[in-house]
Design a protein around this motif. Structure first.
Motif, short mmCIF file in Angstrom:
data_model
loop_
_atom_site.label_atom_id
_atom_site.label_comp_id
_atom_site.label_asym_id
_atom_site.label_seq_id
_atom_site.Cartn_x
_atom_site.Cartn_y
_atom_site.Cartn_z
N TYR A 198 45.49 146.68 10.81
CA TYR A 198 45.38 147.94 10.08
C TYR A 198 46.10 149.04 10.85
CZ TYR A 198 41.36 145.02 8.84
OH TYR A 198 40.55 143.97 8.49
N VAL A 199 46.85 149.85 10.11
CA VAL A 199 47.48 151.05 10.67
C VAL A 199 47.29 152.18 9.65
CG1 VAL A 199 49.23 149.80 12.00
CG2 VAL A 199 49.74 150.48 9.65
N THR A 200 47.47 153.40 10.12
CA THR A 200 47.50 154.50 9.16
C THR A 200 48.88 154.53 8.50
OG1 THR A 200 48.31 156.09 10.79
CG2 THR A 200 45.90 155.87 10.56
N ALA A 201 48.94 155.16 7.35
CA ALA A 201 50.22 155.38 6.68
C ALA A 201 50.87 156.61 7.31
CB ALA A 201 50.02 155.57 5.19
N GLY A 202 51.18 156.48 8.59
CA GLY A 202 51.68 157.63 9.33
C GLY A 202 50.61 158.71 9.36
N VAL A 254 46.56 149.36 0.22
CA VAL A 254 46.78 150.76 0.59
C VAL A 254 45.57 151.54 0.13
CG1 VAL A 254 48.13 152.82 0.05
CG2 VAL A 254 49.30 150.65 0.44
N GLY A 255 44.99 152.35 1.01
CA GLY A 255 43.85 153.13 0.55
C GLY A 255 43.18 153.92 1.65
N ALA A 256 42.29 154.80 1.23
CA ALA A 256 41.54 155.63 2.18
C ALA A 256 40.18 155.03 2.49
CB ALA A 256 41.36 157.04 1.60
N ASP A 257 39.79 153.97 1.80
CA ASP A 257 38.45 153.41 1.95
C ASP A 257 38.48 151.93 2.28
OD1 ASP A 257 39.48 152.62 -0.45
OD2 ASP A 257 37.64 152.95 -1.60
N ILE A 258 39.34 151.54 3.20
CA ILE A 258 39.46 150.13 3.55
C ILE A 258 38.23 149.68 4.35
CG2 ILE A 258 41.97 150.28 3.59
CD1 ILE A 258 41.77 150.16 6.69
N ALA A 259 37.99 148.37 4.33
CA ALA A 259 36.91 147.79 5.13
C ALA A 259 37.54 147.16 6.37
CB ALA A 259 36.16 146.75 4.32
N ALA A 260 37.38 147.81 7.52
CA ALA A 260 37.95 147.33 8.78
C ALA A 260 36.90 147.45 9.88
CB ALA A 260 39.18 148.15 9.15
N PRO A 261 36.90 146.54 10.84
CA PRO A 261 35.94 146.63 11.95
C PRO A 261 36.04 147.96 12.69
CG PRO A 261 37.05 144.51 11.95
CD PRO A 261 37.76 145.35 10.95
N ALA A 262 37.25 148.49 12.81
CA ALA A 262 37.48 149.80 13.43
C ALA A 262 38.70 150.40 12.77
CB ALA A 262 37.69 149.66 14.94
N LEU A 263 38.65 151.69 12.50
CA LEU A 263 39.77 152.34 11.83
C LEU A 263 40.80 152.79 12.85
CD1 LEU A 263 37.86 154.51 9.20
CD2 LEU A 263 39.12 152.38 8.81
N PRO A 264 42.07 152.63 12.55
CA PRO A 264 43.12 153.08 13.46
C PRO A 264 43.32 154.59 13.37
CG PRO A 264 44.11 152.20 11.47
CD PRO A 264 42.62 151.99 11.33
#
Length: 289
Positions: A78-82, A112-122
């Motif tokens: 996971y990465v941010t969209a910049g 692509v989204g603002a509400d992804i399910a990730a163990p930790a957000l980048p």
């Protein structure tokens, strides 16, 4: 899991003018997800086929990987969209998986989204700083390219002797630098500087300049490779700021006026010789997942 070494190896050499093709070799990205990213982000003019947006993420995703600003699970990273955000100020994230289609890009953008399910957000990558311009640096110009190959961009200097033309450009660069008008500008894998050139009038510096000059900053000199029309370097200047409204109004206005006609080739390398605009052609879909 995904390691930084693995991802950097897949990205390949960062010093290229073909940024979007490099990114496509790294990851399959569907047009539908590019459209979704544009719809979720604050409204911007991304040009034909949203190519400026593709270039934006093609620069910022590698920055995220190079700076270790990515997180991962056992099958996704996971990465941010910049620095793109929704209209509510929420970061937008990109989710990648390994591409299961043989002989194609090793990874694929799957969400692509603002509400992804990730163990930790980048977190977003840092935008590299533009180089500091050394005091007293000599301005060196590739005059044959600036005033010869691109003479149509400076028709008002056509009847001026060559030495006087060079003095006019150099003087305009120094005038803008003295007033802090330079902008950060990304080109060929690194940050540089873009300077507006007011050659015919300097009564209102909020209006569009006659030209802009990309500067290569060296230890004791400033190399002027070419001069561009104000709309040409928009994509390269856009990746260097957190939001598009951080760019000067004249650059935004110039880009808005020409976005519909700018080709992917012109956006990819604004300093290359410019051919007449032609209808953009879609790239072959390499396939993903």
């Amino acid at each position: 899991m995904f390691t930084q070494e693995e991802l950097l190896t897949a990205l390949g050499d960062p010093y290229t003018k073909e940024v979007v093709p490099r990114f496509h070799r790294f990851a399959y990205v569907s047009d539908a997800l590019i459209d979704r990213l544009a719809e979720q982000a604050l409204a911007e003019v991304w040009g034909r086929q949203r190519y400026v947006l593709e270039k934006y993420i093609a620069v910022h995703v590698p920055w995220s990987i190079e700076q270790g600003r990515f997180t991962c699970s056992d099958r996704q990273f996971y990465v941010t969209a910049g620095h793109l955000q929704t209209r509510y100020g929420t970061p937008i994230y990109l989710v990648f998986e390994r591409n299961r289609v043989p002989g194609t890009s090793p990874y694929a953008l799957v969400r692509v989204g603002a509400d992804i399910a990730a163990p930790a957000l980048p977190t977003p990558p840092d935008i590299p700083s533009a180089p500091v311009i050394p005091r007293g640096a000599e301005i060196v110009m590739l005059h044959d390219h600036i005033l010869g190959d691109n003479a149509e961009r400076v028709p008002y200097l056509a009847d001026t002797p060559r030495v006087a033309q060079m003095c006019a450009v150099a003087g305009s660069i120094q005038w803008s630098l003295n007033r802090g008008l330079e902008l950060p500008y990304w080109y060929y894998g690194k940050m540089s500087v873009l300077v507006p050139l007011y050659l015919q009038t300097r009564e209102n510096i909020t209006e569009a300049p006659d030209l802009v000059a990309p500067l290569q900053v060296n230890a004791d000199s400033l190399l002027v490779r070419t001069v561009l029309l104000p709309s040409m370097p928009y994509a390269n200047a856009r990746v260097a700021v957190t939001r598009h409204d951080r760019l000067p109004p004249w650059m935004l206005a110039g880009w808005h006026a020409h976005a519909a006609s700018a080709t992917s080739q012109q956006i990819e390398d604004p300093e290359a010789p410019q051919a007449a605009s032609a209808p953009a052609s879609a790239e072959a879909d390499p396939g993903g997942l």
